[in-house]
Write a protein that holds these residues in place. Structure first.
Motif, mmCIF file in Angstrom:
data_model
loop_
_atom_site.group_PDB
_atom_site.id
_atom_site.type_symbol
_atom_site.label_atom_id
_atom_site.label_comp_id
_atom_site.label_asym_id
_atom_site.label_seq_id
_atom_site.Cartn_x
_atom_site.Cartn_y
_atom_site.Cartn_z
ATOM 1 N N GLN A 64 0.840 -1.197 0.000
ATOM 2 C CA GLN A 64 0.000 0.000 0.000
ATOM 3 C C GLN A 64 0.878 1.250 0.000
ATOM 4 N N THR A 65 0.521 2.265 -0.788
ATOM 5 C CA THR A 65 1.320 3.485 -0.904
ATOM 6 C C THR A 65 0.478 4.692 -0.533
ATOM 7 N N ASP A 66 1.101 5.657 0.121
ATOM 8 C CA ASP A 66 0.389 6.847 0.550
ATOM 9 C C ASP A 66 0.103 7.782 -0.615
ATOM 10 N N TYR A 67 -1.107 8.349 -0.593
ATOM 11 C CA TYR A 67 -1.516 9.343 -1.588
ATOM 12 C C TYR A 67 -0.530 10.510 -1.608
ATOM 13 N N GLY A 68 -0.014 10.893 -0.455
ATOM 14 C CA GLY A 68 0.844 12.072 -0.350
ATOM 15 C C GLY A 68 2.297 11.846 -0.690
ATOM 16 N N ARG A 69 2.654 10.661 -1.185
ATOM 17 C CA ARG A 69 4.044 10.387 -1.570
ATOM 18 C C ARG A 69 4.215 10.700 -3.052
ATOM 19 N N ALA A 70 4.973 11.728 -3.364
ATOM 20 C CA ALA A 70 5.096 12.228 -4.739
ATOM 21 C C ALA A 70 5.583 11.166 -5.707
ATOM 22 N N ALA A 71 6.500 10.310 -5.254
ATOM 23 C CA ALA A 71 7.095 9.314 -6.150
ATOM 24 C C ALA A 71 6.078 8.277 -6.631
ATOM 25 N N ASN A 72 4.912 8.213 -5.978
ATOM 26 C CA ASN A 72 3.897 7.240 -6.388
ATOM 27 C C ASN A 72 3.125 7.681 -7.627
ATOM 28 N N TRP A 73 3.257 8.941 -8.003
ATOM 29 C CA TRP A 73 2.418 9.488 -9.061
ATOM 30 C C TRP A 73 3.239 9.776 -10.316
ATOM 31 N N SER A 74 2.582 9.675 -11.457
ATOM 32 C CA SER A 74 3.226 10.063 -12.712
ATOM 33 C C SER A 74 3.590 11.536 -12.633
ATOM 34 N N GLY A 131 5.815 12.629 -10.673
ATOM 35 C CA GLY A 131 6.496 12.824 -9.409
ATOM 36 C C GLY A 131 5.947 13.951 -8.564
ATOM 37 N N VAL A 132 4.659 14.256 -8.715
ATOM 38 C CA VAL A 132 4.034 15.360 -7.978
ATOM 39 C C VAL A 132 2.753 14.852 -7.325
ATOM 40 N N VAL A 133 2.548 15.199 -6.072
ATOM 41 C CA VAL A 133 1.298 14.853 -5.394
ATOM 42 C C VAL A 133 0.153 15.611 -6.058
ATOM 43 N N PRO A 134 -0.943 14.937 -6.414
ATOM 44 C CA PRO A 134 -2.047 15.609 -7.109
ATOM 45 C C PRO A 134 -2.638 16.753 -6.279
#
Length: 330
Positions: A1-11, A13-16
């Motif tokens: 499970q990955t946190d929504y607030g972790r930038a590296a999880n998103w395309s 590299g930015v938190v939505p």
């Protein structure tokens, strides 16, 4: 499970943020909402998971065509885990699809004066539906609200079947000073010790041929308001659901019912000390109680079945004979 607030999880590299169309895209992706967040829209693809973890996601717009969700503020085909709260602030007409493959949204809040939210599928939430501003339309789809329903905007039911609470669990209060467009809907309101149907007297009701079923889950008393700035309730029925004790539904204001009143077995309907009018037929298998009131009662017709009781007003009971068979049967 990955946190929504972790930038590296998103395309990218930015938190939505509030301008981002958020998609939890792939089977096996499990995203945890780590704090209250904002997004332009939310899409959960089949097989993907969003864990609400008790936080709220505020939706500011709706999906764009490049994401395959044009016209939808929320489009859920995947899995909801934990407690997910959604606040929809879309400043236009938009749609929602809440039919997750498993799990349910907890609370839904509609909160923009220019927002009209169209349900495109069944909406089933484990908590509360709150319309602070704007409009929520069921479009004929079933609506289940396990908690409270508060409407200070517009609720339009479009002939839906609405379950407030369940056969084993009490609903919360129905409140609000907004507009209730009940159309031809059937509303099953499961009441126990603490649930009351008490919209404000400044609310506006368009009930068409709708039916409100007051289903008692135990022997407690509830007080309901059916007196509004405009409009009246149409059909009302009372019945006993779970439990074995007789329950009582009591008016807390003068009331006119434009359709029929049906008081089922093992249930009481008390007019208190109120003026009470039923334009249609009154059928009593349980008890219709005036509580010793001297206020007038007016019915289109009155049928008291075997085992039923009408504890009459000490004032005048008038039978108009204008509805149904127009009979008064004792």
């Amino acid at each position: 499970q990955t946190d929504y607030g972790r930038a590296a999880n998103w395309s990218g590299g930015v938190v939505p943020n509030a301008a981002a169309h958020v998609t939890v895209a792939n089977t096996g992706h499990n995203c945890k909402l780590d704090a209250n967040r904002e997004a332009a829209s939310l899409t959960i693809n089949s097989g993907a998971t969003l864990d609400g973890s008790g936080a709220k996601l505020s939706i500011k717009s709706e999906g764009d065509s490049s994401e395959g969700s044009n016209g939808f503020a929320v489009n859920i085909d995947g899995i909801i885990a934990g407690n997910l709260d959604l606040e929809i602030n879309t400043p236009t007409t938009t749609s929602i699809d809440m039919t997750a493959s498993s799990g349910k949204v907890r609370n839904i809040i509609i909160n923009h004066a220019s927002c009209t939210v169209n349900a495109e599928t069944t909406v089933d939430i484990t908590g509360n539906l709150t319309i602070t501003l704007g409009e929520f339309k069921t479009n004929g789809n079933a609506l289940t609200v396990a908690g409270a329903l508060a409407n200070d905007g517009t609720l339009t039911l479009n002939g839906s079947t609405v379950n407030l609470g369940s056969t084993s669990t009490e609903a919360g209060d129905v409140t609000g000073s907004g507009t209730f467009n009940l159309d031809t809907s059937t509303i099953n309101y499961h009441t126990a010790g603490g649930a009351n149907f008490i919209p404000s007297t400044s609310a506006n009701f368009d009930t068409n041929t709708s039916t409100l079923n007051l289903i008692g889950l135990n022997g407690s008393n509830r007080a309901h308001n059916f007196t509004f700035a405009s409009g009246n309730m149409h059909n009302i029925t009372t019945s006993r659901g779970a439990g074995t004790d007789t329950h009582t539904d009591t008016l807390n204001g003068n009331c006119t019912i434009t359709g029929d009143l049906t008081v089922g077995a093992n249930s009481n309907f008390s007019t208190g000390s109120r003026v009470f009018t039923v334009n249609g037929d009154v059928d009593v298998t349980g008890q219709l109680i005036s509580n010793g009131s001297d206020k007038p009662m007016t019915f289109g017709s009155l049928t008291i079945a075997s085992g039923g009781t009408y504890n009459a007003t000490s004032g005048t009971t008038t039978i108009t004979g204008e509805s149904g068979a127009g009979n008064a049967i004792l």
